[in-house]
Design a protein around this motif. Structure first.
Motif, mmCIF file in Angstrom:
data_model
loop_
_atom_site.group_PDB
_atom_site.id
_atom_site.type_symbol
_atom_site.label_atom_id
_atom_site.label_comp_id
_atom_site.label_asym_id
_atom_site.label_seq_id
_atom_site.Cartn_x
_atom_site.Cartn_y
_atom_site.Cartn_z
ATOM 1 N N VAL A 11 0.836 -1.194 0.000
ATOM 2 C CA VAL A 11 0.000 0.000 0.000
ATOM 3 C C VAL A 11 0.875 1.250 0.000
ATOM 4 O O VAL A 11 0.678 2.183 -0.791
ATOM 5 C CB VAL A 11 -0.939 0.009 1.224
ATOM 6 N N LEU A 12 1.889 1.272 0.882
ATOM 7 C CA LEU A 12 2.763 2.436 0.976
ATOM 8 C C LEU A 12 3.591 2.625 -0.288
ATOM 9 O O LEU A 12 3.902 3.747 -0.683
ATOM 10 C CB LEU A 12 3.690 2.295 2.190
ATOM 11 N N MET A 49 11.531 3.310 -1.228
ATOM 12 C CA MET A 49 11.583 4.681 -0.727
ATOM 13 C C MET A 49 12.916 5.332 -1.082
ATOM 14 O O MET A 49 12.977 6.510 -1.475
ATOM 15 C CB MET A 49 11.382 4.691 0.788
ATOM 16 N N HIS A 50 13.992 4.585 -0.964
ATOM 17 C CA HIS A 50 15.320 5.114 -1.255
ATOM 18 C C HIS A 50 15.441 5.527 -2.722
ATOM 19 O O HIS A 50 16.031 6.570 -3.032
ATOM 20 C CB HIS A 50 16.368 4.048 -0.916
ATOM 21 N N ARG A 51 14.870 4.727 -3.608
ATOM 22 C CA ARG A 51 14.947 5.048 -5.035
ATOM 23 C C ARG A 51 14.111 6.274 -5.384
ATOM 24 O O ARG A 51 14.420 6.994 -6.332
ATOM 25 C CB ARG A 51 14.496 3.852 -5.877
ATOM 26 N N SER A 52 13.079 6.514 -4.618
ATOM 27 C CA SER A 52 12.170 7.632 -4.917
ATOM 28 C C SER A 52 12.511 8.907 -4.158
ATOM 29 O O SER A 52 12.235 10.011 -4.642
ATOM 30 C CB SER A 52 10.721 7.234 -4.597
ATOM 31 N N VAL A 106 21.283 0.688 0.187
ATOM 32 C CA VAL A 106 20.397 1.772 0.619
ATOM 33 C C VAL A 106 21.177 2.688 1.561
ATOM 34 O O VAL A 106 21.069 3.916 1.492
ATOM 35 C CB VAL A 106 19.136 1.218 1.312
ATOM 36 N N LEU A 107 21.974 2.101 2.439
ATOM 37 C CA LEU A 107 22.903 2.864 3.272
ATOM 38 C C LEU A 107 24.278 2.799 2.621
ATOM 39 O O LEU A 107 24.711 1.740 2.156
ATOM 40 C CB LEU A 107 22.952 2.283 4.696
ATOM 41 N N GLN A 108 24.970 3.926 2.617
ATOM 42 C CA GLN A 108 26.206 4.025 1.840
ATOM 43 C C GLN A 108 27.477 3.900 2.671
ATOM 44 O O GLN A 108 28.551 3.693 2.112
ATOM 45 C CB GLN A 108 26.227 5.375 1.097
ATOM 46 N N ARG A 109 27.382 4.029 3.981
ATOM 47 C CA ARG A 109 28.573 4.007 4.824
ATOM 48 C C ARG A 109 28.481 2.895 5.860
ATOM 49 O O ARG A 109 27.430 2.660 6.447
ATOM 50 C CB ARG A 109 28.772 5.354 5.515
#
Length: 223
Positions: A11-12, A49-52, A106-109
């Protein structure tokens, strides 16, 4: 069938958020009462969410780190078992999600995550009552690391154990963490379990000494 978490994710995922709402969505993810079985659905949603929304991951990271750092409330009163179980479950799931999100970029570090594990271990070793409160959280995390080649490679495991480097097969997916980061993480856990083992052995020896002292007193009373 789909879990309630999976249904909510779908849904989200179809919802368009304004930039002002991204922080609220990140907070909702961090505050959700999740189980390890919910992690795949959470990762799917966080990836979408990260891509958007570029602001999503930076908003989520400190909230998950805060979850892992959740400590027993202060004060003289004992923490109810239900609250303790809920707090430890949140620590366990949040630690797993942090490293899973790093594995899928999604997290880079990695540095904040390694620091998080270091602080979790320090809290565990520095707490005497109850003893080793985070042992279950760290053991669950260690089992996850043993099964996820995106976080810890076979080569890093071999090197950490004093063995030779293992050549990665072409069909294997490359590990997200650098070799130095992998070895640092394994060294943290190795050091932790060495200290826990020594602590438990010391406690056992103290109990045996007490048992011998009691036995001596009993024998003196008898005679």
């Amino acid at each position: 069938g789909e879990s309630a978490v999976e249904r909510e994710v779908f849904v989200l995922a179809d919802t368009t958020f304004g930039s002002c709402c991204v922080d609220e969505v990140a907070a909702a993810v961090a505050e959700a009462k999740l189980k390890l079985a919910d992690v795949p659905a959470v990762l799917q949603f966080c990836s979408l969410m990260h891509r958007s929304y570029a602001a999503f991951a930076p908003a989520l990271l400190p909230l998950l780190l805060k979850n892992v750092a959740l400590a027993k409330p202060g004060g003289p009163s004992a923490e109810p078992d239900s609250e303790r179980s809920g707090r430890l479950a949140r620590k366990r799931v949040s630690l797993r999600v942090l490293f899973e999100l790093r594995a899928i970029h999604v997290l880079q570090r990695t540095a904040p995550l390694l620091q998080c594990v270091k602080e979790l271990i320090a809290e565990d070793l520095g707490t005497s009552e109850p003893q080793h409160p985070n042992q279950g959280v760290l053991t669950s995390f260690a089992k996850f690391l043993a099964a996820d080649p995106l976080v810890i490679s076979a080569s890093a495991r071999s090197k950490a154990a004093g063995g030779p480097a293992v050549v990665q097969a072409e069909e294997e997916v490359a590990c997200t963490l650098s070799e130095a980061e992998q070895l640092a993480l394994l060294e943290q856990l190795r050091g932790y379990y060495t200290k826990v083992s020594a602590s438990l052995q010391s406690a056992h020896e103290q109990l045996r000494a007490l048992e011998r002292a009691v036995q001596t007193v009993v024998e003196q009373d008898v005679w």
